[in-house]
Design a protein around this motif. Structure first.
Motif, PDB file in Angstrom:
ATOM      1  N   GLY A 138       0.644  -1.104  -0.009  1.00  0.00           N
ATOM      2  CA  GLY A 138      -0.054   0.006   0.294  1.00  0.00           C
ATOM      3  C   GLY A 138       0.832   1.240  -0.013  1.00  0.00           C
ATOM      4  N   THR A 139       0.213   2.292  -0.711  1.00  0.00           N
ATOM      5  CA  THR A 139       1.014   3.737  -0.503  1.00  0.00           C
ATOM      6  C   THR A 139       1.409   3.999   1.011  1.00  0.00           C
ATOM      7  N   GLY A 169      -0.590   0.147  -4.125  1.00  0.00           N
ATOM      8  CA  GLY A 169      -2.036   0.250  -4.105  1.00  0.00           C
ATOM      9  C   GLY A 169      -2.703   1.267  -3.114  1.00  0.00           C
ATOM     10  N   GLU A 170      -3.897   1.499  -3.503  1.00  0.00           N
ATOM     11  CA  GLU A 170      -4.607   2.533  -2.742  1.00  0.00           C
ATOM     12  C   GLU A 170      -5.265   1.885  -1.361  1.00  0.00           C
ATOM     13  N   SER A 171      -5.317   0.757  -1.502  1.00  0.00           N
ATOM     14  CA  SER A 171      -5.701  -0.195  -0.206  1.00  0.00           C
ATOM     15  C   SER A 171      -5.102  -1.441   0.016  1.00  0.00           C
ATOM     16  N   VAL A 172      -5.001  -2.315   0.826  1.00  0.00           N
ATOM     17  CA  VAL A 172      -4.448  -3.440   1.043  1.00  0.00           C
ATOM     18  C   VAL A 172      -5.241  -4.316   0.129  1.00  0.00           C
ATOM     19  N   ARG A 173      -6.417  -4.313   0.032  1.00  0.00           N
ATOM     20  CA  ARG A 173      -7.360  -5.043  -1.135  1.00  0.00           C
ATOM     21  C   ARG A 173      -6.875  -4.735  -2.366  1.00  0.00           C
ATOM     22  N   GLN A 174      -6.420  -3.768  -3.012  1.00  0.00           N
ATOM     23  CA  GLN A 174      -6.091  -3.673  -4.067  1.00  0.00           C
ATOM     24  C   GLN A 174      -4.700  -4.365  -4.426  1.00  0.00           C
ATOM     25  N   VAL A 175      -3.737  -4.415  -3.068  1.00  0.00           N
ATOM     26  CA  VAL A 175      -2.559  -5.141  -3.326  1.00  0.00           C
ATOM     27  C   VAL A 175      -2.750  -6.751  -3.741  1.00  0.00           C
ATOM     28  N   TYR A 190      -2.023  -8.430   4.523  1.00  0.00           N
ATOM     29  CA  TYR A 190      -2.267  -8.975   5.835  1.00  0.00           C
ATOM     30  C   TYR A 190      -2.670 -10.199   5.903  1.00  0.00           C
ATOM     31  N   ARG A 191      -2.390 -11.094   6.901  1.00  0.00           N
ATOM     32  CA  ARG A 191      -2.887 -12.629   6.695  1.00  0.00           C
ATOM     33  C   ARG A 191      -4.300 -12.733   6.353  1.00  0.00           C
TER      34      ARG A 191
END
Length: 253
Positions: A138-139, A169-175, A190-191
Motif C-alpha cells: 500500500g502507499t 496500491g490504494e488499499s491492502v485489497r488492491q494489493v 495482511y494474513r
C-alpha cells in the motif's frame, strides 16, 4: 451495505451530508479499514440481529483516506483503523471521543505471490532477485500496510535495492488483487486478506513488524448516534464479535 468507498472531494462530502439527513436515528455509519471488509460485514449483520431496528452502513477504504473523509465532514459515527498512527491523528484533531477509543483486533503482515508462481522467497533478501521486478504494497503515506512493509524493508536494509520495484496500491485489497491477477510478482498484505484468495495467491513469508499490527476503534466526536455507536463498539469487543473476527483470521489485540 457499503457506502462512499472512495471520497476524495469536498463536493462528494457535501453530497453525503445532504444524504445523511434522510438517515434514521437508528442507522449507524461505520468507516473501517479495507482489511476489515468481510469480517465487519458479518459483524454488522450479527449486530443488526442482536439490536432490532438498528442498521449499519459501512464505508471501507484505506485508513488514511477514511480519516480525510472524516476531516472533510463526512457523516461518520464510528471509525476503525488498521493502525494506531491514523487513529492518533484523528485524536490529535479532536475528531474522536477519546474515552471510546479501544483496540479490538490484531493482524500479521505476510508476503504473498501468485498461486502459479514458481518463485518462493525464503527471506526478504530474496526479493532482490531479478525474478521479483514488480513488488506491491500500500502507499505508505496513506495505507497502513505500506507503512508496516516499509518498516520491515528498512530494518532488513533493502530500501535502496527495492526502491524502483514498488507498485503501490490504494488499499491492502488492491494489493491483494494485483497479486491474485498476476500483475505483480509479490505483494505485502495482511494474513486475513491472503486468506480470501487461497486459490489465486499463497503465503510465502510471515513478516515480523517493528510496530504491532493492531486495530483501534472509536466513536466520532460529532456522531449524532453516540449511544448506538457505543453499542456497536461494545459488540465488536464482545465474545460474539470476537468470534466473528477470529473466524476471518484476526486475533485478539
Amino acid at each position: 451495505m457499503t457506502i462512499f468507498p472512495r471520497l476524495r472531494s469536498a463536493a462528494l462530502v457535501a453530497t453525503l451530508l445532504l444524504g445523511s439527513a434522510a438517515c434514521s436515528a437508528q442507522e449507524l455509519i461505520v468507516s473501517a479499514a479495507a482489511s476489515l471488509t468481510n469480517a465487519f460485514q458479518a459483524a454488522g449483520k450479527a449486530f443488526e440481529q442482536a439490536r432490532p431496528g438498528a442498521k449499519v452502513a459501512f464505508n471501507f477504504a484505506a485508513s488514511g483516506p477514511l480519516l480525510a473523509q472524516i476531516q472533510q465532514g463526512a457523516p461518520v459515527d464510528v471509525f476503525a483503523s488498521a493502525d494506531q498512527e491514523t487513529m492518533n491523528r484523528a485524536a490529535s484533531a479532536n475528531l474522536i471521543a477519546p474515552a471510546t477509543r479501544v483496540d479490538f483486533a490484531a493482524n500479521t503482515l505476510v508476503l504473498i505471490v501468485p498461486a502459479a508462481s514458481t518463485q518462493a522467497p525464503k527471506q526478504l533478501g530474496d526479493l532482490t532477485n531479478p525474478s521479483f521486478q514488480r513488488i506491491s504494497t500500500g502507499t505508505p503515506a496513506t495505507v497502513p500496510v505500506g507503512r508496516y512493509t516499509m518498516e520491515a524493508i528498512d530494518k532488513a536494509g533493502l530500501t535502496a535495492q527495492l526502491q524502483s520495484r514498488w507498485i503501490y496500491g490504494e488499499s491492502v485489497r488492491q494489493v491483494l488483487n494485483y497479486v491474485a491477477r498476476g500483475e505483480v510478482d509479490a505483494g505485502f498484505v495482511y494474513r486475513t486478506d491472503a486468506l480470501i484468495e487461497p486459490e489465486k495467491t499463497r503465503i510465502v513469508l510471515t513478516i515480523p513488524t517493528i510496530t504491532s499490527v493492531t486495530y483501534p476503534i472509536a466513536q466520532i466526536a460529532s456522531s449524532k448516534n453516540a449511544a448506538l455507536a457505543g453499542e456497536f463498539i461494545a459488540f465488536v469487543r464482545s465474545a460474539p464479535g470476537q468470534e466473528i473476527l477470529q473466524r476471518y483470521g484476526f486475533s485478539k489485540p
